[in-house]
Design a protein around this motif. Sequence first.
Motif, PDB file in Angstrom:
ATOM      1  N   HIS A 221       0.843  -1.197   0.000  1.00 22.56           N
ATOM      2  CA  HIS A 221       0.000   0.000   0.000  1.00 22.56           C
ATOM      3  C   HIS A 221       0.877   1.246   0.000  1.00 22.56           C
ATOM      4  O   HIS A 221       0.727   2.109  -0.839  1.00 22.56           O
ATOM      5  CB  HIS A 221      -0.959   0.012   1.194  1.00 22.56           C
ATOM      6  CG  HIS A 221      -1.818   1.243   1.225  1.00 22.56           C
ATOM      7  ND1 HIS A 221      -1.548   2.319   2.040  1.00 22.56           N
ATOM      8  CD2 HIS A 221      -2.891   1.589   0.492  1.00 22.56           C
ATOM      9  CE1 HIS A 221      -2.436   3.276   1.815  1.00 22.56           C
ATOM     10  NE2 HIS A 221      -3.263   2.863   0.886  1.00 22.56           N
ATOM     11  N   HIS A 222       1.828   1.327   0.936  1.00 22.06           N
ATOM     12  CA  HIS A 222       2.804   2.423   0.878  1.00 22.06           C
ATOM     13  C   HIS A 222       4.027   2.090   1.718  1.00 22.06           C
ATOM     14  O   HIS A 222       3.995   1.182   2.544  1.00 22.06           O
ATOM     15  CB  HIS A 222       2.183   3.754   1.329  1.00 22.06           C
ATOM     16  CG  HIS A 222       1.844   3.843   2.788  1.00 22.06           C
ATOM     17  ND1 HIS A 222       0.609   3.526   3.289  1.00 22.06           N
ATOM     18  CD2 HIS A 222       2.587   4.221   3.880  1.00 22.06           C
ATOM     19  CE1 HIS A 222       0.596   3.707   4.605  1.00 22.06           C
ATOM     20  NE2 HIS A 222       1.791   4.122   4.996  1.00 22.06           N
ATOM     21  N   ALA A 223       5.075   2.831   1.462  1.00 21.72           N
ATOM     22  CA  ALA A 223       6.280   2.803   2.300  1.00 21.72           C
ATOM     23  C   ALA A 223       6.423   4.192   2.888  1.00 21.72           C
ATOM     24  O   ALA A 223       6.140   5.195   2.215  1.00 21.72           O
ATOM     25  CB  ALA A 223       7.511   2.446   1.473  1.00 21.72           C
ATOM     26  N   SER A 224       6.863   4.272   4.152  1.00 24.32           N
ATOM     27  CA  SER A 224       6.839   5.541   4.865  1.00 24.32           C
ATOM     28  C   SER A 224       8.204   5.875   5.447  1.00 24.32           C
ATOM     29  O   SER A 224       8.859   5.023   6.045  1.00 24.32           O
ATOM     30  CB  SER A 224       5.804   5.463   5.982  1.00 24.32           C
ATOM     31  OG  SER A 224       5.695   6.712   6.623  1.00 24.32           O
ATOM     32  N   PHE A 225       8.598   7.113   5.290  1.00 24.28           N
ATOM     33  CA  PHE A 225       9.962   7.540   5.610  1.00 24.28           C
ATOM     34  C   PHE A 225       9.918   8.709   6.592  1.00 24.28           C
ATOM     35  O   PHE A 225       9.139   9.653   6.415  1.00 24.28           O
ATOM     36  CB  PHE A 225      10.690   7.945   4.324  1.00 24.28           C
ATOM     37  CG  PHE A 225      10.839   6.790   3.352  1.00 24.28           C
ATOM     38  CD1 PHE A 225      11.982   6.007   3.355  1.00 24.28           C
ATOM     39  CD2 PHE A 225       9.813   6.464   2.464  1.00 24.28           C
ATOM     40  CE1 PHE A 225      12.115   4.928   2.484  1.00 24.28           C
ATOM     41  CE2 PHE A 225       9.939   5.386   1.583  1.00 24.28           C
ATOM     42  CZ  PHE A 225      11.095   4.616   1.600  1.00 24.28           C
ATOM     43  N   ARG A 253      -2.558  14.684  10.430  1.00 22.80           N
ATOM     44  CA  ARG A 253      -1.966  13.913  11.531  1.00 22.80           C
ATOM     45  C   ARG A 253      -2.798  12.659  11.759  1.00 22.80           C
ATOM     46  O   ARG A 253      -4.010  12.736  11.958  1.00 22.80           O
ATOM     47  CB  ARG A 253      -1.851  14.727  12.818  1.00 22.80           C
ATOM     48  CG  ARG A 253      -0.969  13.994  13.864  1.00 22.80           C
ATOM     49  CD  ARG A 253      -0.927  14.676  15.211  1.00 22.80           C
ATOM     50  NE  ARG A 253       0.047  15.742  15.366  1.00 22.80           N
ATOM     51  CZ  ARG A 253       1.328  15.575  15.729  1.00 22.80           C
ATOM     52  NH1 ARG A 253       1.820  14.360  15.909  1.00 22.80           N
ATOM     53  NH2 ARG A 253       2.108  16.622  15.889  1.00 22.80           N
ATOM     54  N   HIS A 254      -2.142  11.501  11.691  1.00 16.69           N
ATOM     55  CA  HIS A 254      -2.826  10.232  11.948  1.00 16.69           C
ATOM     56  C   HIS A 254      -3.292  10.164  13.397  1.00 16.69           C
ATOM     57  O   HIS A 254      -2.774  10.873  14.271  1.00 16.69           O
ATOM     58  CB  HIS A 254      -1.872   9.051  11.702  1.00 16.69           C
ATOM     59  CG  HIS A 254      -1.719   8.705  10.243  1.00 16.69           C
ATOM     60  ND1 HIS A 254      -2.793   8.430   9.422  1.00 16.69           N
ATOM     61  CD2 HIS A 254      -0.610   8.565   9.471  1.00 16.69           C
ATOM     62  CE1 HIS A 254      -2.345   8.141   8.206  1.00 16.69           C
ATOM     63  NE2 HIS A 254      -1.027   8.225   8.203  1.00 16.69           N
ATOM     64  N   LEU A 255      -4.251   9.284  13.654  1.00 16.22           N
ATOM     65  CA  LEU A 255      -4.628   9.009  15.040  1.00 16.22           C
ATOM     66  C   LEU A 255      -3.758   7.869  15.581  1.00 16.22           C
ATOM     67  O   LEU A 255      -3.059   8.035  16.580  1.00 16.22           O
ATOM     68  CB  LEU A 255      -6.112   8.626  15.153  1.00 16.22           C
ATOM     69  CG  LEU A 255      -6.510   8.455  16.622  1.00 16.22           C
ATOM     70  CD1 LEU A 255      -6.922   9.780  17.232  1.00 16.22           C
ATOM     71  CD2 LEU A 255      -7.612   7.425  16.808  1.00 16.22           C
ATOM     72  N   ASP A 262       2.199  12.813   5.049  1.00 15.45           N
ATOM     73  CA  ASP A 262       1.999  13.393   3.715  1.00 15.45           C
ATOM     74  C   ASP A 262       2.334  12.309   2.689  1.00 15.45           C
ATOM     75  O   ASP A 262       3.459  11.814   2.667  1.00 15.45           O
ATOM     76  CB  ASP A 262       2.922  14.605   3.544  1.00 15.45           C
ATOM     77  CG  ASP A 262       2.611  15.392   2.283  1.00 15.45           C
ATOM     78  OD1 ASP A 262       1.448  15.364   1.833  1.00 15.45           O
ATOM     79  OD2 ASP A 262       3.539  16.039   1.749  1.00 15.45           O
ATOM     80  N   TYR A 263       1.356  11.946   1.859  1.00 19.06           N
ATOM     81  CA  TYR A 263       1.519  10.845   0.905  1.00 19.06           C
ATOM     82  C   TYR A 263       1.650  11.359  -0.525  1.00 19.06           C
ATOM     83  O   TYR A 263       0.923  12.263  -0.933  1.00 19.06           O
ATOM     84  CB  TYR A 263       0.303   9.915   0.954  1.00 19.06           C
ATOM     85  CG  TYR A 263       0.135   9.156   2.254  1.00 19.06           C
ATOM     86  CD1 TYR A 263       0.646   7.870   2.402  1.00 19.06           C
ATOM     87  CD2 TYR A 263      -0.554   9.707   3.332  1.00 19.06           C
ATOM     88  CE1 TYR A 263       0.477   7.159   3.577  1.00 19.06           C
ATOM     89  CE2 TYR A 263      -0.727   9.011   4.517  1.00 19.06           C
ATOM     90  CZ  TYR A 263      -0.209   7.737   4.631  1.00 19.06           C
ATOM     91  OH  TYR A 263      -0.378   7.037   5.798  1.00 19.06           O
ATOM     92  N   TRP A 264       2.554  10.721  -1.279  1.00 15.37           N
ATOM     93  CA  TRP A 264       2.803  11.092  -2.674  1.00 15.37           C
ATOM     94  C   TRP A 264       2.844   9.850  -3.541  1.00 15.37           C
ATOM     95  O   TRP A 264       3.144   8.746  -3.064  1.00 15.37           O
ATOM     96  CB  TRP A 264       4.142  11.844  -2.795  1.00 15.37           C
ATOM     97  CG  TRP A 264       4.011  13.194  -2.189  1.00 15.37           C
ATOM     98  CD1 TRP A 264       4.103  13.500  -0.859  1.00 15.37           C
ATOM     99  CD2 TRP A 264       3.662  14.404  -2.863  1.00 15.37           C
ATOM    100  NE1 TRP A 264       3.840  14.838  -0.669  1.00 15.37           N
ATOM    101  CE2 TRP A 264       3.575  15.412  -1.880  1.00 15.37           C
ATOM    102  CE3 TRP A 264       3.425  14.736  -4.199  1.00 15.37           C
ATOM    103  CZ2 TRP A 264       3.249  16.732  -2.199  1.00 15.37           C
ATOM    104  CZ3 TRP A 264       3.110  16.049  -4.510  1.00 15.37           C
ATOM    105  CH2 TRP A 264       3.026  17.031  -3.519  1.00 15.37           C
TER     106      TRP A 264
HETATM  107 FE   LIG Z   1       1.960   5.146   6.900  1.00 15.81          FE
END
Ligand SMILES: [Fe+2]
Length: 315
Positions: A221-225, A253-255, A262-264
């Motif tokens: 789904h995504h990779a997060s840095f 801001r996530h819970l 911030d997603y790209w």
């Molecule tokens: Fe994430």
Amino acid sequence: MIKVQDIVYVAHRAPDLDKHAQFLTDFGMVETARTADRLYMRGAGTYPFIHVTEKGEPGFAGVGMLAGSAAELDEASRLPGASAIEAIEGPGGGQRVRLTAPDGYRVDLVHGMTLVDPLPLRAPLPVNFALQKQRIKSFQRPDHEPARVVRLGHCVLKFNDGDAGARWFQETLGMLVTDRLHVPGDQASTLGNFLRCNRGDRPADHHTIFALHTPGDINVHHASFEVQDPDAVHIGHEWLKEKGYKPAWGVGRHLLGSQVFDYWRSPWGYMFEHYADGDLLTADMPAGDYPATDENLAQWGPVLAPRFFESVVVD
Ligand SMILES: [Fe+2]
């Protein structure tokens, strides 16, 4: 028992290494090595690389996770379907055992990579709170620049059976469920499990793997840095917007995890997240269980983007 301690790298396939290098550079990583069919990017932290691009048809190739010890690598090599202990071909060397998680995901258990000196990074911006001033006769003047990625924080994978996916990471890699998400109004139906590394008393990120339950829809789904602070997230947003990349969702801001996110989308439609200010937990924290409502996805930010749950969006 194997207890992974961190996530080290993530790998995607892309047909054009130059184009991917440009995206990852604008995203805030630094090119560190390249061969005819591999591109290695690092962050400002101490791992020799945190992203690998394998030349080929666009796709997700796998993750690398840090073993607790050399003995754990040995133990992993005896698991059913595991590779032998192999040399890592990228910068930093070290060894890996290649495992296969449910639905065919490649998970490299790694050990013995030579760490590198961190890259210079601006200091966190000192904030003048309403009732607590800490910045007198000095100014907020962060550079206009990419969001300077420090490290890979987590990776989100979609499984045919989200519980089976989570169980594999618990039973094979010793991870802990931090929070479970269930279908609103139906607590028995899992939507996903946030998993963290079991580091005992040493704090670990709220999640290092998130196993989503999406029958028939198997992909990353995504990779997060992770970046230095929320200002870096916002400055990085402006940089990517100016360069013409496609925003996917944010800034918010996530819970669960509390990250400013911030997603790209990459040039091939894969999702990459910047985050700052996430939660850290020790191993003794009991698991939570939440309905998967919009309010539990974000405490503030733009309305959830309609195509956020699609793995690949290219148009
Ligand atoms: Fe994430």
